[in-house]
Design a protein around this motif. Structure first.
Motif, PDB file in Angstrom:
ATOM      1  N   GLU A   1       0.855  -1.190   0.000  1.00  0.00           N
ATOM      2  CA  GLU A   1       0.000   0.000   0.000  1.00  0.00           C
ATOM      3  C   GLU A   1       0.892   1.241   0.000  1.00  0.00           C
ATOM      4  OE1 GLU A   1      -3.851   1.767   2.155  1.00  0.00           O
ATOM      5  OE2 GLU A   1      -2.536   0.728   3.550  1.00  0.00           O
ATOM      6  N   VAL A   2       0.443   2.278  -0.693  1.00  0.00           N
ATOM      7  CA  VAL A   2       1.059   3.595  -0.538  1.00  0.00           C
ATOM      8  C   VAL A   2       0.052   4.434   0.234  1.00  0.00           C
ATOM      9  CG1 VAL A   2       2.023   5.626  -1.667  1.00  0.00           C
ATOM     10  CG2 VAL A   2       2.264   3.385  -2.753  1.00  0.00           C
ATOM     11  N   ILE A   3       0.424   4.860   1.423  1.00  0.00           N
ATOM     12  CA  ILE A   3      -0.484   5.661   2.239  1.00  0.00           C
ATOM     13  C   ILE A   3       0.183   6.985   2.588  1.00  0.00           C
ATOM     14  CG2 ILE A   3       0.228   4.452   4.373  1.00  0.00           C
ATOM     15  CD1 ILE A   3      -2.709   4.871   5.367  1.00  0.00           C
ATOM     16  N   SER A   4      -0.560   8.066   2.416  1.00  0.00           N
ATOM     17  CA  SER A   4      -0.045   9.403   2.725  1.00  0.00           C
ATOM     18  C   SER A   4      -0.651   9.918   4.015  1.00  0.00           C
ATOM     19  CB  SER A   4      -0.422  10.392   1.620  1.00  0.00           C
ATOM     20  OG  SER A   4       0.277  10.115   0.451  1.00  0.00           O
ATOM     21  N   PHE A   5       0.152  10.644   4.772  1.00  0.00           N
ATOM     22  CA  PHE A   5      -0.326  11.330   5.971  1.00  0.00           C
ATOM     23  C   PHE A   5      -0.174  12.815   5.755  1.00  0.00           C
ATOM     24  CE2 PHE A   5      -1.248   7.913   8.845  1.00  0.00           C
ATOM     25  CZ  PHE A   5      -0.630   6.849   8.228  1.00  0.00           C
ATOM     26  N   ILE A   6      -1.305  13.511   5.855  1.00  0.00           N
ATOM     27  CA  ILE A   6      -1.237  14.952   5.662  1.00  0.00           C
ATOM     28  C   ILE A   6      -1.864  15.663   6.859  1.00  0.00           C
ATOM     29  CG2 ILE A   6      -1.249  14.697   3.148  1.00  0.00           C
ATOM     30  CD1 ILE A   6      -4.019  15.577   3.030  1.00  0.00           C
ATOM     31  N   GLY A   7      -1.611  16.960   6.940  1.00  0.00           N
ATOM     32  CA  GLY A   7      -2.142  17.745   8.042  1.00  0.00           C
ATOM     33  C   GLY A   7      -1.226  18.925   8.288  1.00  0.00           C
TER      34      GLY A   7
ATOM     35  N   SER B   1       1.399  18.215   0.915  1.00  0.00           N
ATOM     36  CA  SER B   1       0.723  18.498  -0.353  1.00  0.00           C
ATOM     37  C   SER B   1      -0.405  17.509  -0.628  1.00  0.00           C
ATOM     38  CB  SER B   1       1.751  18.446  -1.492  1.00  0.00           C
ATOM     39  OG  SER B   1       1.093  18.322  -2.731  1.00  0.00           O
ATOM     40  N   MET B   2      -1.649  18.010  -0.603  1.00  0.00           N
ATOM     41  CA  MET B   2      -2.796  17.165  -0.940  1.00  0.00           C
ATOM     42  C   MET B   2      -2.689  16.671  -2.366  1.00  0.00           C
ATOM     43  SD  MET B   2      -6.191  18.418   0.707  1.00  0.00           S
ATOM     44  CE  MET B   2      -6.337  19.432   2.151  1.00  0.00           C
ATOM     45  N   GLN B   3      -2.139  17.534  -3.245  1.00  0.00           N
ATOM     46  CA  GLN B   3      -2.006  17.137  -4.645  1.00  0.00           C
ATOM     47  C   GLN B   3      -1.070  15.936  -4.759  1.00  0.00           C
ATOM     48  OE1 GLN B   3      -1.810  20.227  -3.512  1.00  0.00           O
ATOM     49  NE2 GLN B   3      -3.386  21.369  -4.621  1.00  0.00           N
ATOM     50  N   GLN B   4       0.026  15.996  -3.982  1.00  0.00           N
ATOM     51  CA  GLN B   4       0.946  14.866  -4.032  1.00  0.00           C
ATOM     52  C   GLN B   4       0.288  13.601  -3.483  1.00  0.00           C
ATOM     53  OE1 GLN B   4       4.828  14.661  -1.659  1.00  0.00           O
ATOM     54  NE2 GLN B   4       5.427  14.523  -3.806  1.00  0.00           N
ATOM     55  N   ALA B   5      -0.398  13.744  -2.375  1.00  0.00           N
ATOM     56  CA  ALA B   5      -1.097  12.583  -1.798  1.00  0.00           C
ATOM     57  C   ALA B   5      -2.043  11.991  -2.840  1.00  0.00           C
ATOM     58  CB  ALA B   5      -1.854  12.992  -0.539  1.00  0.00           C
ATOM     59  N   ALA B   6      -2.766  12.876  -3.552  1.00  0.00           N
ATOM     60  CA  ALA B   6      -3.727  12.403  -4.559  1.00  0.00           C
ATOM     61  C   ALA B   6      -3.012  11.696  -5.694  1.00  0.00           C
ATOM     62  CB  ALA B   6      -4.533  13.578  -5.097  1.00  0.00           C
ATOM     63  N   ARG B   7      -1.824  12.183  -6.050  1.00  0.00           N
ATOM     64  CA  ARG B   7      -1.111  11.576  -7.175  1.00  0.00           C
ATOM     65  C   ARG B   7      -0.511  10.223  -6.830  1.00  0.00           C
ATOM     66  NH1 ARG B   7       0.710  17.098  -8.288  1.00  0.00           N
ATOM     67  NH2 ARG B   7       2.496  16.695  -6.947  1.00  0.00           N
ATOM     68  N   VAL B   8       0.014  10.075  -5.635  1.00  0.00           N
ATOM     69  CA  VAL B   8       0.832   8.881  -5.382  1.00  0.00           C
ATOM     70  C   VAL B   8       0.192   7.807  -4.503  1.00  0.00           C
ATOM     71  CG1 VAL B   8       2.964  10.212  -5.700  1.00  0.00           C
ATOM     72  CG2 VAL B   8       2.096   9.802  -3.376  1.00  0.00           C
ATOM     73  N   SER B   9      -0.834   8.150  -3.720  1.00  0.00           N
ATOM     74  CA  SER B   9      -1.208   7.176  -2.698  1.00  0.00           C
ATOM     75  C   SER B   9      -2.551   6.506  -2.910  1.00  0.00           C
ATOM     76  CB  SER B   9      -1.156   7.828  -1.314  1.00  0.00           C
ATOM     77  OG  SER B   9      -1.819   9.062  -1.334  1.00  0.00           O
ATOM     78  N   HIS B  10      -2.648   5.296  -2.400  1.00  0.00           N
ATOM     79  CA  HIS B  10      -3.906   4.563  -2.439  1.00  0.00           C
ATOM     80  C   HIS B  10      -4.860   5.092  -1.379  1.00  0.00           C
ATOM     81  CE1 HIS B  10      -0.876   1.396  -3.805  1.00  0.00           C
ATOM     82  NE2 HIS B  10      -1.490   1.820  -4.878  1.00  0.00           N
ATOM     83  N   ARG B  11      -4.302   5.329  -0.173  1.00  0.00           N
ATOM     84  CA  ARG B  11      -5.135   5.899   0.893  1.00  0.00           C
ATOM     85  C   ARG B  11      -4.458   7.142   1.453  1.00  0.00           C
ATOM     86  NH1 ARG B  11      -6.772   2.221   5.677  1.00  0.00           N
ATOM     87  NH2 ARG B  11      -4.620   1.538   5.441  1.00  0.00           N
ATOM     88  N   THR B  12      -5.282   8.019   1.980  1.00  0.00           N
ATOM     89  CA  THR B  12      -4.771   9.245   2.594  1.00  0.00           C
ATOM     90  C   THR B  12      -5.339   9.350   4.003  1.00  0.00           C
ATOM     91  OG1 THR B  12      -4.629  10.355   0.457  1.00  0.00           O
ATOM     92  CG2 THR B  12      -4.677  11.760   2.405  1.00  0.00           C
ATOM     93  N   ALA B  13      -4.461   9.723   4.938  1.00  0.00           N
ATOM     94  CA  ALA B  13      -4.874   9.872   6.336  1.00  0.00           C
ATOM     95  C   ALA B  13      -4.619  11.307   6.774  1.00  0.00           C
ATOM     96  CB  ALA B  13      -4.076   8.900   7.210  1.00  0.00           C
ATOM     97  N   TYR B  14      -5.578  11.866   7.476  1.00  0.00           N
ATOM     98  CA  TYR B  14      -5.462  13.243   7.956  1.00  0.00           C
ATOM     99  C   TYR B  14      -5.189  13.277   9.451  1.00  0.00           C
ATOM    100  CZ  TYR B  14      -7.627  14.685   3.623  1.00  0.00           C
ATOM    101  OH  TYR B  14      -7.902  14.892   2.303  1.00  0.00           O
ATOM    102  N   PHE B  15      -4.168  14.025   9.821  1.00  0.00           N
ATOM    103  CA  PHE B  15      -3.896  14.274  11.233  1.00  0.00           C
ATOM    104  C   PHE B  15      -4.343  15.682  11.587  1.00  0.00           C
ATOM    105  CE2 PHE B  15      -0.534  10.957  11.297  1.00  0.00           C
ATOM    106  CZ  PHE B  15      -0.864  10.369  12.505  1.00  0.00           C
ATOM    107  N   HIS B  16      -4.872  15.815  12.791  1.00  0.00           N
ATOM    108  CA  HIS B  16      -5.132  17.154  13.312  1.00  0.00           C
ATOM    109  C   HIS B  16      -4.869  17.120  14.806  1.00  0.00           C
ATOM    110  CE1 HIS B  16      -6.695  21.178  13.421  1.00  0.00           C
ATOM    111  NE2 HIS B  16      -7.522  20.852  14.396  1.00  0.00           N
TER     112      HIS B  16
END
Ligand code: ADP
Ligand code: ADP
Length: 237
Positions: free
Chosen positions: A30-36, A205-220
């Motif tokens: 899996e490719v998973i991105s963490f953004i926040g 970068s949300m754009q990067q997360a959208a380009r590369v990952s299967h799932r995206t996780a948001y931290f706050h």
């Protein structure tokens, strides 16, 4: 079976809780991105996955972090072995001030992965190929790595991580220090690598997360507020 299984993970620095009660599975390949936002705990989280926080005295980790079926923090295996299985690429390319060859050969030498020079040569070549750097590097393997462009240095750092045959590669803002062309090359690489590795990326970068990952996780503020399929996250109204 997931690659990582996290249950009720809490991370604090002294009295400050940086990660609050996170439970999450991360799948194989899996490719998973963490953004926040800055300071929400992304790097802290990433560094738990290969015990990169160990060197920070005030850092305390609670809960269960399983890699395959082994608890990362209670395993009898040592941290050096864990970090070979779970490699890391940092924001700022950080090759050793050594030759290109020696950068890639470093891990295999430490871990005794090659008995003969020709075996080591093969590992170096294969790793550089997988990092899309072989054609650029093959005639200058003895040149100092820090003489390369930023984008090449970052792909060298990826080759250095790959050289010890990891199962997981952690990337902490891997493109933030790169220009758009170098960024695009690293993103292509991530897509290719996703067939062989579990990849966990921290990005702003949300754009990067959208380009590369299967799932995206948001931290706050240390909480995991949402985890979803990337295409659902970015197409929902
Ligand atoms: P992000 O990667 O999302 O910017 P960090 O994981 O770096 O967030 O930081 C999360 C919180 O933990 C912040 O409040 C930060 O100040 C704190 N923190 C991070 N590293 C340390 C450290 N070495 N010592 C003390 N506090 C830290
Ligand atoms: P980034 O947001 O790009 O991860 P930071 O500037 O937050 O970078 O952190 C850079 C380094 O400083 C990290 O190693 C982090 O652990 C450390 N750090 C961050 N916040 C603190 C803090 N409050 N006290 C001590 N060290 C910190």
């Amino acid at each position: 079976d997931p690659k990582f299984k996290l249950r009720n993970v809490d991370v604090s620095y002294g009295a400050d809780r940086a990660i609050k009660n996170i439970s999450l599975d991360i799948g194989r390949n899996e490719v998973i991105s963490f953004i926040g936002p800055s300071g929400c705990g992304k790097s802290t989280f990433l560094r738990c996955l290969n015990r990169m926080n160990d060197s920070i005295d005030i850092c305390r980790i609670k809960g269960q972090l399983m890699l395959d079926d082994e608890d990362i923090y209670h395993s009898k295996r040592d941290v050096v072995e864990l970090r070979a299985r779970v490699g890391m690429v940092f924001q700022k390319p950080n090759p050793f001030p050594k030759s290109i060859y020696d950068n890639v050969a470093y891990g295999p030498r430490i871990h005794g992965l090659a008995n003969r020079k020709s075996d080591l040569d093969d590992i170096v070549e294969n790793s550089l190929r997988k990092a899309g750097l072989w054609n650029e590097a093959k005639d200058r393997l003895d040149s100092i790595a820090t003489g390369m462009s930023g984008g090449q240095q970052q792909r060298l750092c990826i080759a250095r991580a790959i050289a010890v045959s990891p199962e997981v590669i952690l990337m902490d803002e891997p493109c933030s220090a790169l220009d758009p062309i170098a960024t695009a090359r690293v993103e292509e690489l991530i897509a290719e690598m996703s067939e062989s590795y579990t990849i966990v990326i921290v990005t702003h970068s949300m754009q990067q997360a959208a380009r590369v990952s299967h799932r995206t996780a948001y931290f706050h503020l240390g909480h995991l507020v949402e985890v979803n399929e990337t295409n659902k996250v970015f197409t929902s109204p």
